[in-house]
Design an enzyme around this catalytic site. Structure first.
Site, PDB file in Angstrom:
ATOM      1  N   ARG A   1      -9.218  -4.721   8.955  1.00 54.44           N
ATOM      2  CA  ARG A   1      -7.777  -4.615   9.255  1.00 54.44           C
ATOM      3  C   ARG A   1      -7.527  -3.938  10.598  1.00 54.44           C
ATOM      4  O   ARG A   1      -7.987  -2.814  10.827  1.00 54.44           O
ATOM      5  CB  ARG A   1      -7.073  -3.838   8.130  1.00 54.44           C
TER       6      ARG A   1
ATOM      7  N   CYS B   1       0.837  -1.202   0.000  1.00 49.76           N
ATOM      8  CA  CYS B   1       0.000   0.000   0.000  1.00 49.76           C
ATOM      9  C   CYS B   1       0.875   1.258   0.000  1.00 49.76           C
ATOM     10  O   CYS B   1       1.727   1.424   0.876  1.00 49.76           O
ATOM     11  CB  CYS B   1      -0.912  -0.036   1.215  1.00 49.76           C
TER      12      CYS B   1
END
Ligand code: SAM
Ligand code: DTB
Ligand code: SF4
Length: 342
Positions: free
Chosen positions: A270, A106
């Protein structure tokens, strides 16, 4: 296709009322965790966890005034602005993340919004390069137009992170330089381009349980639900308006994760920023309540994260195995596998 992935997205609710969500949040803790874990087991392998590695590709100097952020140019924080990373550097970091066992990479940029031009072209190259390594690519670059989202999709972007962060009411006391509605518009642009949405928020900024529930309710009203929902515990940054917020009670984090799991059964939830301040036991409770992804690697964007050796140990103790890239097995529940030692 197997029994776990047959269900169409439409089987899930998108019409929760705030009262219903709050009632879940306020259940006796063990009852809430039990319900969330049942939902988790019905839709996910209970022994699997997604490992994502973060990299800040453009640090600091951001014009926005997000009260939690080390990268806003409005506050005197320990973060110094840095030029955007070069492609080769990002590829080397993505390769290293892959070797350590991450499957999603990411990339974050301290931008208010994406501007067309050389910097965006470089991001597109980074996305292509990360995908070419066999990793899922995620980016978080601020606001996007529909055209920019389409270009990211063409480059192979797997997911776009754009957090709602909190309820619309509390948002106004955290950020004054943009509106909650603008956040939603970017999320719609990402959905229209066919990119998976990653959107969640932060707890511990002084918001109420109702604010947390309202944020989760709005996320669950998206159709389809976000593919992933990051729940961050505030990392207090010296110099920001939230520098002195007391640490969140970890059980509030567990409750938030459990409600996210119940509202969005298929999403990857998450357990994001803030793990350094959590005990092993608190993190394991979060996994029991439905968290099935973590940021893996010593750095988040500008702050620290547990080191990979201690995370390997934690996952082993919890009996969790890393998931292969989701995009490698579309329509299937991928089989997790043990982390390799370097
Ligand atoms: N500038 C882009 C944006 O705001 O969307 C992308 C980067 S921004 C750092 C991504 C997310 O990181 C924020 O929406 C927020 O949820 C989270 N975040 C930033 N600083 C944080 C902190 N100190 N503690 C916890 N989460 C944080
Ligand atoms: C998300 O929800 N959390 C990540 C990622 N998306 C981009 C960012 C956490 C940042 C924590 C503070 C920092 O390292 O600057
Ligand atoms: Fe800028 Fe994003 Fe930080 Fe807000 S959260 S100050 S938009 S980098």
């Amino acid at each position: 296709m197997n029994a776990l992935s047959e269900a169409p997205a439409s089987q899930f609710r998108h019409d929760w009322s705030i009262e219903e969500v709050l009632a879940l949040y306020e259940l006796p803790l063990l009852e809430l965790i039990h319900r969330a874990h049942l939902v988790h087991r019905a839709h996910h392998r209970p022994d699997a966890i997604q490992l994502c590695t973060l990299l800040s590709i453009k640090t600091g100097g951001c014009p926005e005034d997000c009260a939690y952020c080390s990268q806003s140019s409005r506050y005197e924080t320990p973060t110094r602005p840095e030029p955007m990373l070069r492609l080769e550097e990002v590829v080397a970091r993505a390769q290293a993340a892959k070797e350590k066992g991450a499957t999603r990479f990411c990339m974050g940029a301290a931008w208010r919004e994406v501007k067309d031009g050389p910097a965006f072209e470089r991001v597109l190259e980074m996305v292509r390069a990360v995908r070419a390594l066999g990793l899922e690519a995620c980016a978080t670059l601020g606001m996007l137009t529909e055209e920019q989202a389409l270009r990211l999709k063409e480059a192979g972007l797997s997911a776009y992170n754009h957090n709602l962060d909190t309820s619309p009411e509390f948002y106004r006391s955290i950020i004054s330089t943009r509106r909650f509605e603008e956040r939603l518009q970017t999320i719609r642009n990402v959905m229209k381009a066919g990119i998976s949405v990653c959107s969640g928020g932060i707890i511990g900024m002084g918001e109420s349980a109702r604010d947390r529930c309202e944020m989760l309710r709005i996320l669950a009203s998206l159709n389809p639900h976000p593919e992933s929902v990051p729940i961050n515990a505030l990392v207090p940054i010296p110099g920001t308006p939230l520098a002195d917020r007391p640490p969140i009670d970890p059980l509030e984090l567990v409750r938030t994760i459990a409600v996210a799991r119940i509202l969005m059964p298929k999403a990857i939830v998450r357990l994001s920023a803030g793990r350094k301040a959590l005990s092993r036991e608190a993190q394991i409770l979060c996994f029991l309540a439905g968290a099935n992804s973590i940021f893996y690697g010593e750095r988040l964007l500008t702050t620290g994260n547990p080191d990979t050796d201690s995370d390997k140990k934690l996952l082993e103790e919890a009996g969790l195995l890393p998931l292969p890239p989701l995009s490698e097995s579309p329509g299937e529940t991928p089989c997790p596998a043990p982390l390799q030692s370097p």
